[in-house]
Design a protein around this motif. Structure first.
Motif, PDB file in Angstrom:
ATOM      1  N   PHE A   1     -40.226  -5.958 -44.252  1.00  0.00           N
ATOM      2  CA  PHE A   1     -40.380  -4.827 -44.999  1.00  0.00           C
ATOM      3  C   PHE A   1     -39.018  -4.285 -45.986  1.00  0.00           C
ATOM      4  N   GLY A   2     -39.015  -6.015 -46.552  1.00  0.00           N
ATOM      5  CA  GLY A   2     -37.253  -5.717 -47.877  1.00  0.00           C
ATOM      6  C   GLY A   2     -35.721  -4.971 -46.739  1.00  0.00           C
ATOM      7  N   THR A   3     -36.072  -4.070 -46.671  1.00  0.00           N
ATOM      8  CA  THR A   3     -34.638  -3.466 -46.625  1.00  0.00           C
ATOM      9  C   THR A   3     -34.245  -2.852 -45.279  1.00  0.00           C
ATOM     10  N   ALA A   4     -33.707  -2.480 -44.384  1.00  0.00           N
ATOM     11  CA  ALA A   4     -33.468  -1.257 -43.153  1.00  0.00           C
ATOM     12  C   ALA A   4     -34.224   0.193 -43.310  1.00  0.00           C
ATOM     13  N   ALA A   5     -33.960   0.131 -44.520  1.00  0.00           N
ATOM     14  CA  ALA A   5     -34.324   1.505 -44.928  1.00  0.00           C
ATOM     15  C   ALA A   5     -36.000   1.639 -44.919  1.00  0.00           C
ATOM     16  N   SER A   6     -36.373   1.018 -45.388  1.00  0.00           N
ATOM     17  CA  SER A   6     -38.256   0.734 -45.414  1.00  0.00           C
ATOM     18  C   SER A   6     -38.582   0.126 -43.867  1.00  0.00           C
ATOM     19  N   LEU A   7     -37.278  -0.583 -43.037  1.00  0.00           N
ATOM     20  CA  LEU A   7     -38.242  -0.157 -41.514  1.00  0.00           C
ATOM     21  C   LEU A   7     -38.064   0.797 -40.907  1.00  0.00           C
ATOM     22  N   ARG A   8     -37.121   1.057 -41.232  1.00  0.00           N
ATOM     23  CA  ARG A   8     -37.116   2.615 -39.973  1.00  0.00           C
ATOM     24  C   ARG A   8     -37.505   3.574 -40.962  1.00  0.00           C
ATOM     25  N   GLN A   9     -38.063   3.713 -41.717  1.00  0.00           N
ATOM     26  CA  GLN A   9     -39.062   4.796 -42.432  1.00  0.00           C
ATOM     27  C   GLN A   9     -40.445   4.475 -41.924  1.00  0.00           C
ATOM     28  N   HIS A  10     -41.121   2.901 -41.354  1.00  0.00           N
ATOM     29  CA  HIS A  10     -42.371   2.553 -40.860  1.00  0.00           C
ATOM     30  C   HIS A  10     -41.884   2.300 -39.492  1.00  0.00           C
ATOM     31  N   PHE A  11     -40.837   2.101 -38.936  1.00  0.00           N
ATOM     32  CA  PHE A  11     -40.633   1.982 -37.309  1.00  0.00           C
ATOM     33  C   PHE A  11     -40.965   3.681 -36.965  1.00  0.00           C
ATOM     34  N   HIS A  12     -40.350   4.173 -37.545  1.00  0.00           N
ATOM     35  CA  HIS A  12     -40.307   6.189 -37.124  1.00  0.00           C
ATOM     36  C   HIS A  12     -41.526   6.455 -37.664  1.00  0.00           C
ATOM     37  N   ALA A  13     -42.500   6.122 -38.705  1.00  0.00           N
ATOM     38  CA  ALA A  13     -43.583   6.877 -38.083  1.00  0.00           C
ATOM     39  C   ALA A  13     -44.597   6.067 -37.787  1.00  0.00           C
ATOM     40  N   ALA A  14     -44.402   4.779 -36.838  1.00  0.00           N
ATOM     41  CA  ALA A  14     -45.329   4.754 -36.292  1.00  0.00           C
ATOM     42  C   ALA A  14     -44.702   5.021 -34.820  1.00  0.00           C
ATOM     43  N   LEU A  15     -43.937   4.589 -34.512  1.00  0.00           N
ATOM     44  CA  LEU A  15     -43.066   5.356 -32.631  1.00  0.00           C
ATOM     45  C   LEU A  15     -42.376   6.464 -32.153  1.00  0.00           C
ATOM     46  N   GLY A  16     -41.826   6.927 -33.638  1.00  0.00           N
ATOM     47  CA  GLY A  16     -41.726   7.584 -33.184  1.00  0.00           C
ATOM     48  C   GLY A  16     -39.542   7.519 -32.946  1.00  0.00           C
ATOM     49  N   VAL A  17     -39.585   6.538 -33.475  1.00  0.00           N
ATOM     50  CA  VAL A  17     -37.797   6.387 -32.914  1.00  0.00           C
ATOM     51  C   VAL A  17     -37.684   4.934 -34.178  1.00  0.00           C
ATOM     52  N   SER A  18     -35.979   5.042 -33.867  1.00  0.00           N
ATOM     53  CA  SER A  18     -35.549   4.080 -34.870  1.00  0.00           C
ATOM     54  C   SER A  18     -35.840   2.740 -34.157  1.00  0.00           C
ATOM     55  N   PRO A  19     -35.416   1.700 -35.124  1.00  0.00           N
ATOM     56  CA  PRO A  19     -35.119   0.229 -34.491  1.00  0.00           C
ATOM     57  C   PRO A  19     -34.319  -0.166 -33.935  1.00  0.00           C
ATOM     58  N   ARG A  20     -32.675   0.129 -33.939  1.00  0.00           N
ATOM     59  CA  ARG A  20     -31.825   0.069 -33.251  1.00  0.00           C
ATOM     60  C   ARG A  20     -31.842   0.852 -32.030  1.00  0.00           C
ATOM     61  N   ALA A  21     -32.574   1.822 -31.830  1.00  0.00           N
ATOM     62  CA  ALA A  21     -33.204   2.775 -30.385  1.00  0.00           C
ATOM     63  C   ALA A  21     -33.855   2.374 -30.021  1.00  0.00           C
ATOM     64  N   TYR A  22     -34.687   1.027 -30.555  1.00  0.00           N
ATOM     65  CA  TYR A  22     -35.852   0.817 -29.851  1.00  0.00           C
ATOM     66  C   TYR A  22     -35.422  -0.438 -29.327  1.00  0.00           C
ATOM     67  N   ARG A  23     -33.979  -0.768 -29.924  1.00  0.00           N
ATOM     68  CA  ARG A  23     -33.666  -2.292 -28.868  1.00  0.00           C
ATOM     69  C   ARG A  23     -33.057  -1.780 -27.934  1.00  0.00           C
ATOM     70  N   ARG A  24     -32.128  -0.693 -28.362  1.00  0.00           N
ATOM     71  CA  ARG A  24     -31.359  -0.562 -26.713  1.00  0.00           C
ATOM     72  C   ARG A  24     -32.385  -0.189 -25.691  1.00  0.00           C
ATOM     73  N   THR A  25     -33.447   0.756 -26.170  1.00  0.00           N
ATOM     74  CA  THR A  25     -34.479   0.597 -24.797  1.00  0.00           C
ATOM     75  C   THR A  25     -34.831  -0.423 -24.021  1.00  0.00           C
ATOM     76  N   PHE A  26     -34.793  -1.549 -24.696  1.00  0.00           N
ATOM     77  CA  PHE A  26     -35.830  -2.753 -24.540  1.00  0.00           C
ATOM     78  C   PHE A  26     -34.993  -3.542 -24.226  1.00  0.00           C
ATOM     79  N   GLN A  27     -33.237  -3.946 -24.524  1.00  0.00           N
ATOM     80  CA  GLN A  27     -32.096  -4.303 -23.801  1.00  0.00           C
ATOM     81  C   GLN A  27     -31.674  -3.744 -22.144  1.00  0.00           C
ATOM     82  N   ALA A  28     -31.778  -1.919 -22.186  1.00  0.00           N
ATOM     83  CA  ALA A  28     -31.427  -1.425 -21.645  1.00  0.00           C
ATOM     84  C   ALA A  28     -32.462  -1.543 -20.312  1.00  0.00           C
ATOM     85  N   ARG A  29     -33.552  -2.088 -20.104  1.00  0.00           N
ATOM     86  CA  ARG A  29     -34.885  -2.277 -19.339  1.00  0.00           C
ATOM     87  C   ARG A  29     -34.680  -3.384 -18.683  1.00  0.00           C
TER      88      ARG A  29
END
Length: 350
Positions: A308-336
């Motif tokens: 994806f090249g940059t964190a901004a590009s990753l955030r854009q694609h991640f939010h479009a596909a999953l509705g959350v940011s990469p950091r929020a996604y990571r926190r969710t699964f670390q908590a589980r």
């Protein structure tokens, strides 16, 4: 104390702490669809080897239930299982019923569905979507069903936004899938949503099926398997997966198969059901999800490793596909991972 013991004795589900899945079958149930639910959820294990789901089969009336094969199944549980379940799955029936023909639920089936506890997740496989629609659970929602039943479904349930061109639709607590194999895809999708791609991929590996087919992939691919002596795009796909960190072009992918870009693009769509660039984005996202779940790499590094090249590009694609940011996604699964129960006995048997 006596009351607690009586309640436990009467309970359909007997493994506290596990996600409870009830499969509601009707006469004419397709064995493959019923088995897929048990296969996927039953094989899901935590990183420590413990079971994550308990799956039971139930019917409006317990007893012998006909299948569309030459054997019946013995169902021990009635609709009381639905009141306990966290997820309810409704497979198709190949026996003609009023639900599929007229959109009317039999009173016993309606009462059974009304017993599903509030907040439970409800999913259908194939024409099981007719049951959900007849119960009013799909009104105003997107949904799918088998492409051969699409016209009948639209006529009976005009308030449902039917998309008969996809494998499955996730509307949060209500999910629908297309034909039999798409039900397996939907179950893997639910496991992935619950516990991440690593758990879902391990189930897929044990079951020897692809770990992820995007819900938006076309149901009816006219040539899913290459004809004899006709080149496929498998080499290009394998090469792309090994070079996800690089910017990849259609010309490079086509070169792996010694095809023109036009021929490669057409052949790719015939085999995979989507464009090469869309498929590539999906693979990058899957790799990013895996890295976020399983590593402590900075988001910027994850973005680079996935192409994806940059964190901004990753955030854009991640939010479009999953509705959350990469950091929020990571926190969710670390908590589980931190809070999961350890089930050593099941781990030893796995």
């Amino acid at each position: 104390m006596a009351t607690l013991c009586e309640d436990l004795a009467m309970a359909v589900f007997t493994r506290p702490g596990l996600h409870k899945v009830a499969v509601l079958v009707r006469h004419g149930v397709i064995p493959l669809e019923l088995g897929s639910v048990h296969q996927v959820f039953g094989r899901a294990r935590s990183p420590r080897g413990g079971r994550l789901y308990e799956v039971v089969t139930c019917a409006v009336e317990p007893g012998e239930v006909r299948t569309d094969a030459d054997f019946p199944i013995a169902v021990a549980h009635g609709p009381e299982a639905l009141a306990e379940a966290d997820t309810v799955v409704v497979p198709a029936s190949h026996e003609a019923e009023a639900t599929e023909a007229t959109g009317v639920l039999a009173s016993e089936l309606r009462e059974a569905l009304e017993g599903i506890r509030p907040g439970a997740r409800i999913a259908s496989i194939c024409t099981g979507a007719f049951v959900l629609a007849a119960a009013g659970l799909l009104d105003g929602r997107r949904a799918t069903t088998h492409w051969m039943s699409a016209d009948s479904f639209r006529a009976l349930y005009p308030r449902v936004r039917l998309d008969a061109d996809v494998l499955y639709v996730d509307e949060g607590t209500v999910l629908t899938s297309a034909g039999e194999a798409a039900g397996l895809d939907l179950c893997l999708h639910m496991v992935r949503a619950d516990h991440g791609s690593t758990v879902a991929n391990e189930v897929a590996r044990r079951t020897v099926v692809p770990p992820h087919r995007d819900g938006g992939q076309a149901q009816f691919i006219r040539r899913p398997v290459p004809e004899p002596r006709v080149s496929s795009t498998a080499t290009a796909r394998a090469w792309a997966l090994a070079h996800l960190d690089r910017p990849l072009t259609l010309r490079e992918l086509a070169r792996q198969e010694s095809m023109s870009v036009r021929t490669f693009t057409r052949r790719f769509r015939e085999e995979v059901g989507m464009t090469p660039l869309r498929w590539l984005t999906r693979q990058r996202l899957e790799h990013a999800r895996h890295l976020l779940e399983e590593t402590d790499l900075p988001v910027e590094r994850v973005a680079a490793d996935c192409g994806f090249g940059t964190a901004a590009s990753l955030r854009q694609h991640f939010h479009a596909a999953l509705g959350v940011s990469p950091r929020a996604y990571r926190r969710t699964f670390q908590a589980r991972d931190d809070g999961e129960p350890d089930d050593g006995a099941d781990g030893a048997a796995a």
